[in-house]
Motif scaffolding. Structure first.
Motif, PDB file in Angstrom:
ATOM      1  N   ASP A  28     126.629  18.908  25.219  1.00 45.60           N
ATOM      2  CA  ASP A  28     125.604  18.376  24.320  1.00 45.60           C
ATOM      3  C   ASP A  28     124.927  17.140  24.938  1.00 45.60           C
ATOM      4  O   ASP A  28     123.702  17.002  24.886  1.00 45.60           O
ATOM      5  CB  ASP A  28     126.297  18.034  22.997  1.00 45.60           C
ATOM      6  N   ASN A  29     125.767  16.242  25.525  1.00 47.86           N
ATOM      7  CA  ASN A  29     125.229  15.010  26.123  1.00 47.86           C
ATOM      8  C   ASN A  29     124.293  15.327  27.289  1.00 47.86           C
ATOM      9  O   ASN A  29     123.236  14.696  27.443  1.00 47.86           O
ATOM     10  CB  ASN A  29     126.359  14.114  26.617  1.00 47.86           C
ATOM     11  N   VAL A  38     122.644  18.154  27.792  1.00 49.83           N
ATOM     12  CA  VAL A  38     121.425  18.778  27.276  1.00 49.83           C
ATOM     13  C   VAL A  38     120.463  17.727  26.719  1.00 49.83           C
ATOM     14  O   VAL A  38     119.242  17.824  26.900  1.00 49.83           O
ATOM     15  CB  VAL A  38     121.810  19.834  26.203  1.00 49.83           C
ATOM     16  N   LYS A  39     121.043  16.693  26.108  1.00 56.74           N
ATOM     17  CA  LYS A  39     120.186  15.629  25.538  1.00 56.74           C
ATOM     18  C   LYS A  39     119.508  14.828  26.657  1.00 56.74           C
ATOM     19  O   LYS A  39     118.412  14.318  26.495  1.00 56.74           O
ATOM     20  CB  LYS A  39     121.033  14.706  24.677  1.00 56.74           C
ATOM     21  N   GLU A  40     120.151  14.711  27.817  1.00 56.20           N
ATOM     22  CA  GLU A  40     119.659  13.885  28.933  1.00 56.20           C
ATOM     23  C   GLU A  40     118.679  14.626  29.817  1.00 56.20           C
ATOM     24  O   GLU A  40     117.702  14.065  30.280  1.00 56.20           O
ATOM     25  CB  GLU A  40     120.856  13.450  29.791  1.00 56.20           C
ATOM     26  N   LYS A  41     119.039  15.887  30.106  1.00 55.37           N
ATOM     27  CA  LYS A  41     118.226  16.630  31.097  1.00 55.37           C
ATOM     28  C   LYS A  41     117.529  17.828  30.471  1.00 55.37           C
ATOM     29  O   LYS A  41     118.106  18.498  29.604  1.00 55.37           O
ATOM     30  CB  LYS A  41     119.139  17.146  32.232  1.00 55.37           C
ATOM     31  N   LYS A  42     116.355  18.057  30.990  1.00 54.85           N
ATOM     32  CA  LYS A  42     115.632  19.267  30.541  1.00 54.85           C
ATOM     33  C   LYS A  42     116.037  20.377  31.496  1.00 54.85           C
ATOM     34  O   LYS A  42     115.583  20.450  32.642  1.00 54.85           O
ATOM     35  CB  LYS A  42     114.109  19.029  30.601  1.00 54.85           C
ATOM     36  N   ASP A  74     131.822  16.982  23.621  1.00 50.31           N
ATOM     37  CA  ASP A  74     130.371  16.691  23.577  1.00 50.31           C
ATOM     38  C   ASP A  74     129.727  16.686  24.963  1.00 50.31           C
ATOM     39  O   ASP A  74     128.575  16.251  25.119  1.00 50.31           O
ATOM     40  CB  ASP A  74     130.157  15.318  22.922  1.00 50.31           C
ATOM     41  N   ALA A  79     126.454  23.827  24.683  1.00 51.46           N
ATOM     42  CA  ALA A  79     125.428  23.203  23.827  1.00 51.46           C
ATOM     43  C   ALA A  79     124.146  24.029  23.926  1.00 51.46           C
ATOM     44  O   ALA A  79     123.812  24.533  25.007  1.00 51.46           O
ATOM     45  CB  ALA A  79     125.164  21.776  24.278  1.00 51.46           C
ATOM     46  N   ILE A  86     120.281  24.827  24.340  1.00 57.66           N
ATOM     47  CA  ILE A  86     119.121  24.140  24.963  1.00 57.66           C
ATOM     48  C   ILE A  86     117.902  24.539  24.131  1.00 57.66           C
ATOM     49  O   ILE A  86     117.586  25.744  24.014  1.00 57.66           O
ATOM     50  CB  ILE A  86     118.962  24.587  26.429  1.00 57.66           C
ATOM     51  N   LYS A  87     117.319  23.522  23.512  1.00 57.22           N
ATOM     52  CA  LYS A  87     116.222  23.840  22.582  1.00 57.22           C
ATOM     53  C   LYS A  87     114.908  23.258  23.064  1.00 57.22           C
ATOM     54  O   LYS A  87     114.892  22.201  23.714  1.00 57.22           O
ATOM     55  CB  LYS A  87     116.574  23.269  21.201  1.00 57.22           C
TER      56      LYS A  87
END
Ligand code: ADP
Length: 491
Positions: A49-50, A52-56, A46, A142, A144-145
């Motif tokens: 994924d982690n 990507v969730k934290e940083k743009k 993960d 992961a 990036i969306k």
């Protein structure tokens, strides 16, 4: 070295252990890097994924280098070998953390990325290593969306260590070092235990083979002695083998002895027969020759005397030959006995009656002592009559005039004992030892008529009735012969 069975077993065991450990080591060497890669990927499953969730990481379709640098700095503290790549949705590399010129690929293949992102992924999944045109490495990825739009991917190569050889792996891994040490020690201990055990188990084989060799060296005459466990009642195949060998060697020794004995007896028989036949034959020939040559010069009384002597010699010859045949047929193991129940008292009376006249002519008192109770035996009546006749004949023959001969029967438990005694010179202890041997005659009786076969026949007949005959050695007190036969059960 390999000629001994325990060494062969030991080498076989060593060989099998080496094969097994080679297979095991091969498996470890082959699977260990895969396992390490799987472990690495599973631990960092993960990671992308982690982040990507934290940083743009992509803003307005452009890489956010500032955010990427922050991420990279953070990463470097934890694992400096990690490489970060940002790609567009098709895998084209947009930014990377590696030094300029180190990246050899422009894009990464999307197939492993898609496989990684499925829910039931089978780890490890190897993806392209952008730093090499050929190498594949484990990674974490992961998407990036931006809302529902896919801007690209964060692709992290979890480089980690790759081991070019087993020795490098051993050098760096305590676990693998311990495994290999354990394998080496196990082989060593198993070999030592195997060696001692094989020696112990095959000890009896050596013992057997030594004993067989000794048996052979003594020309199959040496009695084999093996420990008690070879008695054949219990034990494994080796014990059974030992027991069979013991039985076989006993049998062989007996057969060899029997062969030697038979050979000696045959030689002795031929020597005796030729001697005993030659004497009356020569005498017969001599008298007949004299009659032929001097017929005219002889008086009619002399002629009659010569014919008489020749006749007596021919009778001696006939007796000798018929007794030899009789003994031979009795000694033949096929001799068949015709058992029947008969009164021993009556038989003794009859035989005694037959010898009455002979005894009377010699002035000998012949007595018969018969018990009042019926004395029935189960035996071959013809052969037992032969025994009584021979013993009575001898008793009368070897008892001087005026002597006494007695035939007495008695019932002892379930046997009937027959005793024939005389008042002759008797038989010494030394003579008694040989009296039943064929052709044996006491020295002082050699001038008397006789073949020396009668008592051998008697002994054999009694033996065939599963009994034995005895002579009581008592010099100058007369001879006493006795034998017993089992009472017949009268229905
Ligand atoms: P044979 O009487 O024909 O010589 P036997 O086998 O019957 O042969 O006897 C063997 C020898 O045993 C005889 O030659 C004799 O020397 C001795 N013997 C047998 N019976 C008596 C006996 N009752 N008393 C003394 N010697 C005997």
């Amino acid at each position: 070295m390999l000629s001994s069975i325990s060494n062969r077993l030991f080498v076989t065991q060593l060989f099998l252990l080496l094969i097994l450990s080679s297979v095991f080591i091969g498996m470890v060497v082959y699977t260990a890097p895969m396992f390490l890669q799987e472990l690495n990927q599973r631990l960092n499953l993960d990671l992308a994924d982690n982040i990507v969730k934290e940083k743009k990481l992509i803003i307005d379709n452009k890489v956010n280098h500032k955010a990427m640098k922050t991420v990279l700095n953070g990463m470097m503290l934890v694992n400096p070998s990690i490489e970060i790549y940002i790609t567009d949705p098709n895998g084209k590399i947009m930014a990377f953390s590696a030094p300029e010129g180190a990246v050899k690929r422009e894009s990464i293949s999307m197939a492993p990325v898609k496989e990684f992102l499925t829910t039931d992924v089978n780890l490890p999944v190897l993806g392209d290593d952008p730093r090499s045109k050929k190498m594949n490495k484990v990674f974490s990825v992961a998407p990036i969306k931006n809302g529902k739009n896919l801007d690209g991917y964060l692709y992290i190569v979890l480089a980690g260590e790759t081991y070019s050889s087993i020795f490098k792996l051993l050098e760096s891994s305590y676990l693998f070092r311990s495994w290999f040490f354990a394998i080496f020690v196990s082989i060593l201990i198993a070999s030592i235990i195997g060696f001692v055990l094989f020696r112990y188990i095959t000890r009896r084989v050596y013992l057997l083979s030594d004993e067989m060799e000794r048996f052979k060296k003594t020309d199959f005459t040496h009695h084999v002695s093996l420990p008690e466990r070879f008695d054949g009642r219990k034990g494994d195949e080796i014990d059974q083998l030992g027991s069979t060998f013991l039985q076989m060697s006993d049998r062989i020794i007996k057969q060899v002895k029997l062969l030697q004995h038979n050979d000696n007896s045959r030689r002795e028989l031929i020597a005796n027969v030729s001697h005993d036949l030659r004497t009356p034959l020569a005498s017969l020939q001599g008298y007949l020759e004299t009659l032929l040559l001097k017929n005219d010069a002889l008086t009619s009384d002399e002629i009659l005397e010569y014919i008489q002597t020749a006749y007596e010699n021919s009778q001696r010859l006939q007796k000798l030959i018929s007794e030899l045949f009789e003994l031979a047929s009795l000694e033949n193991n096929d001799a068949t006995l015709h058992f029947e129940s008969f009164s021993m008292s009556e038989l003794a009376q009859d035989v005694s009656q037959k010898f009455k006249l002979k005894a009377k002519n010699k002035g000998i008192k012949l007595e018969t002592k018969i018990p009042e109770m019926p004395a029935f035996v189960s035996a071959d009546i013809g052969l037992i009559q032969r025994v009584l006749e021979n013993l009575l004949d001898n008793a009368i023959k070897y008892t001087p005039e005026g002597g006494e001969v007695e035939i007495a029967l008695s019932i002892d438990d379930s046997t009937i004992v027959t005793v024939i005694k005389d008042s002759g010179q008797g038989i010494s202890e030394l003579e008694a030892e040989h009296i039943f041997e064929r052709f044996y005659r006491i020295e002082k009786h050699r001038d008397q008529d006789g073949s020396g076969l009668g008592l051998a026949i008697v002994k054999r007949i009694i033996q065939l009735h599963n009994s034995s005959i005895a002579v009581l050695p008592a010099e100058n007190k007369g001879a006493i012969f006795s034998f017993d036969l089992p009472c017949a059960s009268i229905a």
